[in-house]
Scaffold this active site. Sequence first.
Site, PDB file in Angstrom:
ATOM      1  N   ARG A   1       0.850  -1.190   0.000  1.00 32.02           N
ATOM      2  CA  ARG A   1       0.000   0.000   0.000  1.00 32.02           C
ATOM      3  C   ARG A   1       0.890   1.246   0.000  1.00 32.02           C
ATOM      4  NH1 ARG A   1      -1.756   0.721   4.382  1.00 32.02           N
ATOM      5  NH2 ARG A   1      -1.065  -1.136   5.499  1.00 32.02           N
TER       6      ARG A   1
ATOM      7  N   TYR B   1      -1.271  -3.553  -7.015  1.00 30.10           N
ATOM      8  CA  TYR B   1      -1.022  -4.293  -5.784  1.00 30.10           C
ATOM      9  C   TYR B   1      -2.222  -4.300  -4.822  1.00 30.10           C
ATOM     10  CZ  TYR B   1       0.120  -5.678  -1.196  1.00 30.10           C
ATOM     11  OH  TYR B   1       0.025  -6.322  -0.006  1.00 30.10           O
TER      12      TYR B   1
ATOM     13  N   GLY C   1      -3.923  -4.058  -1.555  1.00 22.58           N
ATOM     14  CA  GLY C   1      -4.700  -3.040  -0.853  1.00 22.58           C
ATOM     15  C   GLY C   1      -4.942  -1.769  -1.661  1.00 22.58           C
TER      16      GLY C   1
ATOM     17  N   LYS D   1      -9.531  -2.477   1.852  1.00 25.82           N
ATOM     18  CA  LYS D   1      -9.222  -1.329   2.701  1.00 25.82           C
ATOM     19  C   LYS D   1     -10.001  -0.081   2.264  1.00 25.82           C
ATOM     20  CE  LYS D   1      -6.891  -3.690   5.445  1.00 25.82           C
ATOM     21  NZ  LYS D   1      -5.583  -4.166   5.459  1.00 25.82           N
TER      22      LYS D   1
ATOM     23  N   HIS E   1     -10.261  -2.403  11.708  1.00 27.88           N
ATOM     24  CA  HIS E   1      -9.179  -3.253  11.181  1.00 27.88           C
ATOM     25  C   HIS E   1      -8.933  -4.379  12.189  1.00 27.88           C
ATOM     26  CE1 HIS E   1      -4.794  -3.325   9.406  1.00 27.88           C
ATOM     27  NE2 HIS E   1      -5.561  -4.229   8.857  1.00 27.88           N
TER      28      HIS E   1
ATOM     29  N   SER F   1      -1.064  -3.582  10.305  1.00 28.25           N
ATOM     30  CA  SER F   1      -0.722  -4.505   9.224  1.00 28.25           C
ATOM     31  C   SER F   1       0.540  -5.297   9.551  1.00 28.25           C
ATOM     32  CB  SER F   1      -0.502  -3.712   7.942  1.00 28.25           C
ATOM     33  OG  SER F   1      -1.664  -2.972   7.635  1.00 28.25           O
ATOM     34  N   ALA F   2       0.494  -6.590   9.233  1.00 27.42           N
ATOM     35  CA  ALA F   2       1.624  -7.502   9.447  1.00 27.42           C
ATOM     36  C   ALA F   2       2.053  -7.564  10.912  1.00 27.42           C
ATOM     37  CB  ALA F   2       2.800  -7.145   8.537  1.00 27.42           C
ATOM     38  N   CYS F   3       1.076  -7.471  11.823  1.00 28.55           N
ATOM     39  CA  CYS F   3       1.366  -7.602  13.252  1.00 28.55           C
ATOM     40  C   CYS F   3       0.623  -8.768  13.898  1.00 28.55           C
ATOM     41  CB  CYS F   3       1.042  -6.303  13.982  1.00 28.55           C
ATOM     42  SG  CYS F   3       2.193  -4.981  13.569  1.00 28.55           S
ATOM     43  N   GLY F   4       0.107  -9.687  13.080  1.00 26.73           N
ATOM     44  CA  GLY F   4      -0.372 -10.942  13.665  1.00 26.73           C
ATOM     45  C   GLY F   4      -1.866 -11.201  13.678  1.00 26.73           C
ATOM     46  N   LYS F   5      -2.676 -10.473  12.898  1.00 24.79           N
ATOM     47  CA  LYS F   5      -4.116 -10.754  12.908  1.00 24.79           C
ATOM     48  C   LYS F   5      -4.434 -12.133  12.322  1.00 24.79           C
ATOM     49  CE  LYS F   5      -5.242  -6.998  10.741  1.00 24.79           C
ATOM     50  NZ  LYS F   5      -3.857  -6.479  10.745  1.00 24.79           N
ATOM     51  N   THR F   6      -3.898 -12.409  11.118  1.00 24.61           N
ATOM     52  CA  THR F   6      -4.205 -13.689  10.485  1.00 24.61           C
ATOM     53  C   THR F   6      -3.744 -14.833  11.380  1.00 24.61           C
ATOM     54  OG1 THR F   6      -4.010 -12.687   8.308  1.00 24.61           O
ATOM     55  CG2 THR F   6      -3.868 -15.081   8.401  1.00 24.61           C
ATOM     56  N   ASN F   7      -2.559 -14.680  11.956  1.00 24.06           N
ATOM     57  CA  ASN F   7      -2.032 -15.734  12.817  1.00 24.06           C
ATOM     58  C   ASN F   7      -2.901 -15.971  14.047  1.00 24.06           C
ATOM     59  OD1 ASN F   7       0.849 -16.991  12.186  1.00 24.06           O
ATOM     60  ND2 ASN F   7       0.692 -14.979  11.234  1.00 24.06           N
TER      61      ASN F   7
ATOM     62  N   ASP G   1      -9.058  -9.781   9.163  1.00 24.69           N
ATOM     63  CA  ASP G   1      -8.557  -8.446   8.826  1.00 24.69           C
ATOM     64  C   ASP G   1      -9.546  -7.313   9.110  1.00 24.69           C
ATOM     65  OD1 ASP G   1      -6.216  -7.071   7.718  1.00 24.69           O
ATOM     66  OD2 ASP G   1      -7.490  -6.515   6.040  1.00 24.69           O
TER      67      ASP G   1
ATOM     68  N   ARG H   1       2.056 -12.177  -0.706  1.00 22.57           N
ATOM     69  CA  ARG H   1       0.742 -12.518  -0.137  1.00 22.57           C
ATOM     70  C   ARG H   1       0.126 -13.742  -0.797  1.00 22.57           C
ATOM     71  NH1 ARG H   1      -1.546  -8.910   4.036  1.00 22.57           N
ATOM     72  NH2 ARG H   1       0.124  -7.405   4.285  1.00 22.57           N
TER      73      ARG H   1
ATOM     74  N   ASN I   1      -0.417 -17.788  22.249  1.00 22.57           N
ATOM     75  CA  ASN I   1      -1.197 -16.581  22.554  1.00 22.57           C
ATOM     76  C   ASN I   1      -2.567 -16.931  23.134  1.00 22.57           C
ATOM     77  OD1 ASN I   1       0.868 -14.917  21.678  1.00 22.57           O
ATOM     78  ND2 ASN I   1       0.124 -14.848  19.565  1.00 22.57           N
TER      79      ASN I   1
HETATM   80  P1  GTP Z   1      -2.114  -7.821   7.437  1.00 22.37           P
HETATM   81  O1  GTP Z   1      -2.644  -8.867   6.516  1.00 22.37           O
HETATM   82  O2  GTP Z   1      -1.072  -6.959   6.805  1.00 22.37           O
HETATM   83  O3  GTP Z   1      -3.190  -6.974   8.038  1.00 22.37           O
HETATM   84  O4  GTP Z   1      -1.275  -8.581   8.597  1.00 22.37           O
HETATM   85  P2  GTP Z   1      -1.710  -9.416   9.880  1.00 22.37           P
HETATM   86  O5  GTP Z   1      -1.998  -8.497  11.009  1.00 22.37           O
HETATM   87  O6  GTP Z   1      -2.764 -10.392   9.531  1.00 22.37           O
HETATM   88  O7  GTP Z   1      -0.353 -10.172  10.258  1.00 22.37           O
HETATM   89  P3  GTP Z   1       0.050 -11.730  10.117  1.00 22.37           P
HETATM   90  O8  GTP Z   1      -0.788 -12.618  11.010  1.00 22.37           O
HETATM   91  O9  GTP Z   1       0.091 -12.078   8.700  1.00 22.37           O
HETATM   92  O10 GTP Z   1       1.529 -11.704  10.724  1.00 22.37           O
HETATM   93  C1  GTP Z   1       2.543 -10.922  10.183  1.00 22.37           C
HETATM   94  C2  GTP Z   1       3.879 -11.342  10.681  1.00 22.37           C
HETATM   95  O11 GTP Z   1       3.924 -11.365  12.119  1.00 22.37           O
HETATM   96  C3  GTP Z   1       4.298 -12.726  10.226  1.00 22.37           C
HETATM   97  O12 GTP Z   1       5.642 -12.686   9.819  1.00 22.37           O
HETATM   98  C4  GTP Z   1       4.142 -13.586  11.444  1.00 22.37           C
HETATM   99  O13 GTP Z   1       5.031 -14.663  11.420  1.00 22.37           O
HETATM  100  C5  GTP Z   1       4.417 -12.614  12.585  1.00 22.37           C
HETATM  101  N1  GTP Z   1       3.671 -12.996  13.810  1.00 22.37           N
HETATM  102  C6  GTP Z   1       2.345 -13.247  13.903  1.00 22.37           C
HETATM  103  N2  GTP Z   1       1.991 -13.613  15.157  1.00 22.37           N
HETATM  104  C7  GTP Z   1       3.127 -13.579  15.886  1.00 22.37           C
HETATM  105  C8  GTP Z   1       3.432 -13.845  17.264  1.00 22.37           C
HETATM  106  O14 GTP Z   1       2.565 -14.192  18.069  1.00 22.37           O
HETATM  107  N3  GTP Z   1       4.732 -13.690  17.653  1.00 22.37           N
HETATM  108  C9  GTP Z   1       5.697 -13.308  16.775  1.00 22.37           C
HETATM  109  N4  GTP Z   1       6.942 -13.183  17.245  1.00 22.37           N
HETATM  110  N5  GTP Z   1       5.469 -13.059  15.464  1.00 22.37           N
HETATM  111  C10 GTP Z   1       4.204 -13.189  15.037  1.00 22.37           C
HETATM  112  C1  SPV Z   2      -2.793  -4.601   5.298  1.00 21.21           C
HETATM  113  O1  SPV Z   2      -1.804  -3.988   4.863  1.00 21.21           O
HETATM  114  O2  SPV Z   2      -3.311  -4.311   6.402  1.00 21.21           O
HETATM  115  C2  SPV Z   2      -3.361  -5.727   4.534  1.00 21.21           C
HETATM  116  C3  SPV Z   2      -2.876  -5.928   3.171  1.00 21.21           C
HETATM  117  O3  SPV Z   2      -4.237  -6.419   4.998  1.00 21.21           O
HETATM  118  S1  SPV Z   2      -3.596  -4.840   2.042  1.00 21.21           S
HETATM  119  O4  SPV Z   2      -4.728  -5.497   1.413  1.00 21.21           O
HETATM  120  O5  SPV Z   2      -2.571  -4.513   1.069  1.00 21.21           O
HETATM  121  O6  SPV Z   2      -4.056  -3.658   2.737  1.00 21.21           O
HETATM  122 MN    MN Z   3      -4.727  -5.765   7.176  1.00 25.16          MN
END
Ligand code: GTP
Ligand code: SPV
Ligand code: MN
Length: 592
Positions: free
Chosen positions: A69, A197, A199, A206, A226, A248-254, A277, A376, A503
């Site tokens: 984004r 790309y 988002g 988004k 979000h 973003s990329a701070c662990g929501k999907t996980n 998300d 992704r 977690n």
């Molecule tokens: P967006 O799709 O961008 O909104 O991201 P998201 O918030 O869904 O994040 P996602 O679950 O894809 O995790 C992003 C990164 O964080 C990955 O590299 C994971 O491996 C890492 N991660 C997720 N959960 C944890 C956790 O509990 N501990 C640690 N150390 N890393 C984590």
């Molecule tokens: C984010 O960046 O929070 C995502 C990926 O979920 S995107 O669809 O590019 O916004």
């Molecule tokens: Mn997101």
Amino acid sequence: MTENKFVKQWVSDMAELTSPDAVVWITGDEEQTEKLRRQAVASGEIIKLNEDKLPNCYLHRTAVNDVARVEDRTFIVTSRREDAGNTNNWMDPKECKEKLTKLFCGCMRGRTMYVIPYSMGVLGSDFSKIGIELTDSIYVVLNMLIMTRAGQKCLDQLGDKDEFIKGLHSKADLDESNRYIVHFPEEDTIWSINSGYGGNVLLGKKCFALRIASYLGRKEGWMAEHMLILGVEYPNGETKYISAAFPSACGKTNLAMLIPPEIFRKRGYKVWCVGDDIAWIRVGKDGRLYAVNPENGFFGVAPGTNEKSNPNALASVQRDSIFTNVVHNLDDNTVWWEGLNDNPPKNAIDWKGNKWDYTKFDKSDKSTYGAHPNSRFTAPAKNCPCVSPEFDSVTGVPLEAIVFGGRRAKTAPLVYESRSWQHGTFVGSIMASETTAAAAGKTGVVRRDPMAMLPFCGYNMGEYFAHWLEMGQKATHAPKIFHVNWFRTDDEGHFIWPGFGDNLRVVLWILDRCAGKADAVDSPIGYLPKPEDINLEGLDVSLDTMKELLSVDKESWLEDISSIRAFYDKIGPTVPKELLCELETLESNLKK
Ligand code: GTP
Ligand code: SPV
Ligand code: MN
């Protein structure tokens, strides 16, 4: 496809502006979709992967300058500047339309315009809202068919009404210096140009489901956030739901797909994923908050996804999925990314489309990566082994707790609880996190990201905070609000908390607090767990480490106070006085 005169007029106006050679309406029928896949394979836009190993899966590479984004090129265009607020980029509507009309003029010449009718939310539910995206990219069409409920049925639901979000997208020349992602919340309109790309171009996500929807939510009395949504099923069969906002990329999907640690699994605990998300939230008749996931698929971060960290995500991408900017393994025509396993392919193409030499891989040098850090997967939610039975619920699931969180190496403890909805809103408003590869720009820099909505709020952030406070008044049985941080590091920079499946241990304490079953200790920032109340059975984390994870360093919090004040100042006079009071209380608690 439709007799709706508003839809027909708008599509014809946009076709006149962009001059495509043909206009194709997306029906959602498998026959048409398959034809488009074949066409995109023939043109090289997507690569068909091994049908035996990854049935109906495809690989796509974006342009090298188009991988995330672009927040500095994303605009909220309202007639009054203050309605967008100081945390959003703003343009004057007239000036913006003039500028972008020039860019869109004739940009689809020689191409086909696809008309994608889609719904965010289950069709027919109170939550559902219809959008139509016009695009010259088959990649966008195929992604939207996974990420949303799309096709003829959406036009049928719309009938002759003019209530739909008008999205116009063109790849144009993928020219970075003319890339614009522009929202007109007053006109239910989104324009996106010169990107291909995620988002930036999957306009249901988004752009609509957060930026436009947050604006609509404030007007209509609901919330677009979000947030992931998950259910924890207890051994007695009861399921409790929480939502959680992480940047973003701070662990929501996980978190949304987590698999309980073995010791909990054996006792019968299960986790169900409702969304990973975005959450749309409304007050129910009983005064509780109910949440739905308006999407129909996952657009997840590939790197780091593996059999151990997120087996459910991995299972979801074994069929009917699209991979973007990952490594292409030429030996068996499959895909790979950093962190998938310890067997990088020997004969491979990297995300840029060049031959990739895995022996040169150096973690500290991004130019040696095979997959882009923000590569992704797009997968249908139905593929996920832990998809919630409530996924298609028209009423949504009732929330016990709302959780905020971010990446903080130091300040924030593993978990704490707010004292009230108002204090919880404050906790969300002061969220901060290290930036990630999900957005263009520097990574690893701490920035304020209130409710993980800084890049996604479609109006003035201070008014957004006020809307949160109002929602707490309307919800007579509002969820409790918590804050978590999985990312505390030791002096060598290693994560202290194991995270991922573990977690759940924190989530269970949160749910116990909501049920009045767990104790807590008061602290300057809120309620903290007693270290022994987080269940560490079967885990190699000592009570001392837990104490460290839960410690609150007053000095670094006091340093934070000035940065919070500066951030509130930037937002300006719309910051509700209730939050300014909370900030004073926090400061005086810390100084006690
Ligand atoms: P967006 O799709 O961008 O909104 O991201 P998201 O918030 O869904 O994040 P996602 O679950 O894809 O995790 C992003 C990164 O964080 C990955 O590299 C994971 O491996 C890492 N991660 C997720 N959960 C944890 C956790 O509990 N501990 C640690 N150390 N890393 C984590
Ligand atoms: C984010 O960046 O929070 C995502 C990926 O979920 S995107 O669809 O590019 O916004
Ligand atoms: Mn997101």
